[in-house]
Design an enzyme around this catalytic site. Structure first.
Site, PDB file in Angstrom:
ATOM      1  CG  ASP A  53      -1.643   1.170   1.490  1.00 53.23           C
ATOM      2  OD1 ASP A  53      -2.644   1.671   0.481  1.00 53.23           O
ATOM      3  OD2 ASP A  53      -1.470   1.761   2.550  1.00 53.23           O
ATOM      4  CG  ASP A  98      -1.570   7.842   0.563  1.00 55.36           C
ATOM      5  OD1 ASP A  98      -0.418   8.577   0.423  1.00 55.36           O
ATOM      6  OD2 ASP A  98      -2.236   7.525  -0.419  1.00 55.36           O
TER       7      ASP A  98
END
Length: 231
Positions: free
Chosen positions: A15, A17
């Site tokens: 991922d 953020d």
């Protein structure tokens, strides 16, 4: 001191953020503006953010909105994102970890747009991946596992032979549903994952016999990894 746990995988999927970059201030400010624009409770809007695409967030926050209105609001969000000048930093350890990985042994799977993915990674001093699966590349965002499965397919590896790094509840659920093995990065304690770390300084990797040997310290093991991950 807890000894590091060593596992091997064919690829690492990240991922962005909250996992690779700290963009929290920028994201918080933007969605507070959205909440004020629609006279919504900011806390309710912010609680809907982690792991989800802008489209899904807007549609959830504005349940009476038609498709055209949702699209217009997403465009407003994208314009505001691209105009933002907030500082974006790496999550500690991210730059070192990515630099240790061979090309096409890692990918980014994010709910951000491709433009913002490239901008935030660059702003944080991180390399751009050969494979990035962004909001516009999937039909369903997290917690649907489509993004992770797509990244594994584009890398040419079995998702069961991947470590998936995530910080949010929807992202960790997507990781579990994908068939890969999740590593929770600074995630809420209630979220389940086979491995947990506070940040990426706890993770190191190197190529060994055609696979990625990953050491995780401290080794907080909560469940068995997927079949393809070897200890």
């Amino acid at each position: 001191m807890t000894s590091p746990l060593a596992v091997t995988a064919h690829a690492l999927l990240f991922d962005m953020d909250g996992t690779l970059v700290d963009s929290a201030a920028s994201i918080d400010r933007l969605w507070r503006e959205f909440a004020a624009r629609h006279r919504l409770d900011p806390a309710t809007v912010l609680a809907a953010l982690p792991g989800r695409t802008a489209h899904d967030i807007v549609a959830g926050c504005l349940p009476a909105a038609d498709g055209g209105t949702v699209a217009a609001e997403v465009a407003w969000i994208r314009d505001r994102e691209e105009a933002a000048t907030d500082t974006v930093d790496e999550i500690p350890g991210a730059r070192r970890l990515l630099a240790s990985l061979p090309a096409r042994s890692w990918a980014v799977v994010t709910s951000a747009s491709r433009t913002m993915t490239e901008r935030r990674l660059t702003a944080a001093g991180l390399p751009l991946p050969d494979v990035a699966v962004c909001a516009g590349d999937v039909r369903a965002g997290k917690p649907d596992p489509e993004g992770f499965r797509t990244a594994a397919r584009l890398l040419g590896v079995d998702i069961a032979d991947c470590l998936l790094f995530e910080d949010s509840a929807p992202g960790l659920l997507a990781a579990r549903r994908s068939g890969g093995t999740a590593v929770a990065v600074a995630a809420p304690a209630a979220e389940q994952a086979p491995y947990r770390v506070d940040d990426l300084t706890a993770v190191s990797a190197r190529l060994r016999a055609g696979r990625i040997r990953v050491e995780i310290r401290p080794a907080r093991v909560h469940a068995e990894p997927a079949e393809g991950i070897r200890r």
